[in-house]
Every structure is written in C-alpha cells, then in structure tokens.
Design an enzyme around this catalytic site. Structure first.
Site, PDB file in Angstrom:
ATOM      1  CG  HIS A 179      53.199  45.997 -50.777  1.00 17.95           C
ATOM      2  ND1 HIS A 179      54.118  46.357 -49.809  1.00 17.95           N
ATOM      3  CD2 HIS A 179      53.604  46.596 -51.915  1.00 17.95           C
ATOM      4  CE1 HIS A 179      55.048  47.127 -50.339  1.00 17.95           C
ATOM      5  NE2 HIS A 179      54.762  47.284 -51.619  1.00 17.95           N
ATOM      6  CG  ASP A 180      53.251  45.242 -46.380  1.00 14.09           C
ATOM      7  OD1 ASP A 180      53.047  44.371 -45.519  1.00 14.09           O
ATOM      8  OD2 ASP A 180      53.916  45.034 -47.419  1.00 14.09           O
ATOM      9  N   GLY A 205      52.491  51.178 -51.611  1.00 13.37           N
ATOM     10  CA  GLY A 205      52.822  50.298 -50.507  1.00 13.37           C
ATOM     11  C   GLY A 205      53.197  51.021 -49.222  1.00 13.37           C
TER      12      GLY A 205
END
Length: 270
Positions: free
Chosen positions: A122-123, A140
């Site tokens: 994520h991200d 992440g």
C-alpha cells in the site's frame, strides 16, 4: 474493438480503451480503467479503483488493486495508478493505498517491469523505468525513484527510499535508504560503490561518473560523519544535477542512508 475471452468476467462499468485484450477467466471489476492496447492475461484479477495506462501487459495470476494488508485500513476508497508500457508478470500483487498514510494511492510509473511473484504494498511509489526482479517485496510507503533496479528476493522495509539509478543486489534485506547512483547489497546491507555499468548504459559520461564517485568517497570513506561530509561537498564540489540529487537525498533521508562496507564489499556487490 477490444477482445474479451468468453470466460472472462468484465464489469459493464469498467472502462476499456481500444484494442484491449482480456484473457480466459480474467476478472475486471467496477471502477477500473484500462488504456489502449493493454493485454490482461488468463486468471489475472483487477480489483476496483485501478487505473492502468496504455500498452501494458498483465500476465496470468497477477492481482492488482486488492485491499491493503494493513490493519489500519478501514474500507475506504483508495487507488492504484499504473502508467504506460508497464509489464506485470505472473502472480505479482499490487495493493491499494490507505487513508492512514495520507496518500491513498499506490503508484507505478511508466516503462516499469515487475517480475513474477513481486509484491508492491500500500501507498508505495515506483518511478519510471524501474525493474523489480522476481520475489521482491516492498513494504508500505516505500519510494523507488526512476531507473532503480531491485535484485531478486530482496525485501524492503516500510518507509524506505531507494534513489534514482540505484541497484540493489539480490536477496538483500533493505532497512536503510539507498542513495542515488549507488550499488548496495549483502546481509547486513552495505554500500558497495557507484552503479558504473548502469550509469554508462544510460549515457552518463566519464566526467559525471567520476564526480559521483568522488562525492561518495567523501561521504563514505573520508572519515567525516554524514553531516560534515555533506557540508564539505556542498562547499567544495562544483554544482551539478547529480550533486544536488545526492545531497538532497542524504539531507532528506528519514531512515538514514546505508552504511559503508569494508574493502571487500566496495565495488563488489552483485
């Protein structure tokens, strides 16, 4: 006209460009946008809130846009954005962003190769012309700048920054920031010199490479701490794009840059 195999499942609200190919048993969800000439292979899954550019290739079993593997994720709408001419090989996974990060989007740039069984969490932000070799996992909010190469089996700690034109040897455990134009690797992770082969392939001339090497000699092998070395480089080296990129990276590092290895490591990381 797009070519959709009869066994594929494509949500009627998905936006497909011209000449998109969807292979057998692939699944394309709602809120997905796929650019012209992109090919989605058999059994690939594109979850909602994914935007993919043109001329991409997604190989069998890849999963793009699944919800983050992050306990802070609360079901919010977040995104994956993928550029043009990106190749995503077999069984690679790319997760959506999170609200908690303040970003809400996982980004892949143009002309990127993500090999089989890689994971982009994520991200994360992966720049242009990057290569993630098979079994790489980036946790992440990792930032990977343009032209970086991450060797097979390498695992990257969350919040890490990997600089432009850097190369990381296979099977490395990356827990520090990797400075631009460098080659790093081994366990524990060490700096192994300047990415000479990569820079030459990309058109850097001998004088520029020599300047980069001299800057890193000052940072790693002069006996000064990083802060003093940066000050001396700033005052004593001619201004250049490469000097600014290196100094901005070192000054902005939140995790701290990788440490120097011994004489055996220098120039011998693969």
């Amino acid at each position: 006209m797009s070519e959709i195999h009869p066994t594929a499942i494509v949500n009627p609200n998905a936006k497909l460009g011209r000449n998109v190919t969807i292979g057998p048993y692939a699944i394309i969800n709602d809120n997905v946008e796929i650019g012209d000439n992109t090919k989605i292979g058999p059994h690939a899954v594109i979850y909602p809130y994914v935007k993919m550019g043109r001329d991409c290739s997604v190989f069998p079993g890849a999963v793009i846009g699944a919800v983050p593997q992050d306990l802070k994720f609360d079901g919010e709408i977040t995104y994956v954005e993928i550029g043009d001419r990106v190749t995503i090989r077999e069984c690679a996974t790319i997760n959506r962003g999170t609200k908690a990060s303040g970003k809400g989007v996982t980004k892949i740039g143009d002309d990127v190769l993500i090999m089989s069984y890689c994971h982009v969490a994520h991200d994360c932000r992966v720049g242009n012309h990057c290569i993630l070799v098979s079994y790489v996992g980036i946790a992440g909010e990792t930032d990977v700048d343009d032209w970086a190469i991450i060797g097979g089996g390498t695992k990257v700690h969350q919040f890490t920054h990997i600089g432009t034109h850097a190369m990381i040897g296979g099977q490395s455990a990356v827990n520090k920031d990797i400075p631009p134009y460098s080659i790093c690797g081994r366990t524990p992770l060490v700096y192994g010199g300047v990415n000479l082969v990569g820079l030459r392939r990309r058109g850097f001339d001998s004088d520029t490479i020599r300047s980069i090497k001299d800057i890193y000699e000052m940072i790693y092998f002069s006996g000064y701490n990083f802060s003093d070395a940066v000050s001396r480089i700033d005052a004593g080296f001619p201004d250049s794009v490469e000097k600014k990129v290196i100094l901005d990276f070192v000054r902005g590092s939140k995790r701290g840059i990788v440490r120097a290895g011994d004489s055996h490591d220098k120039g011998n990381i693969e």
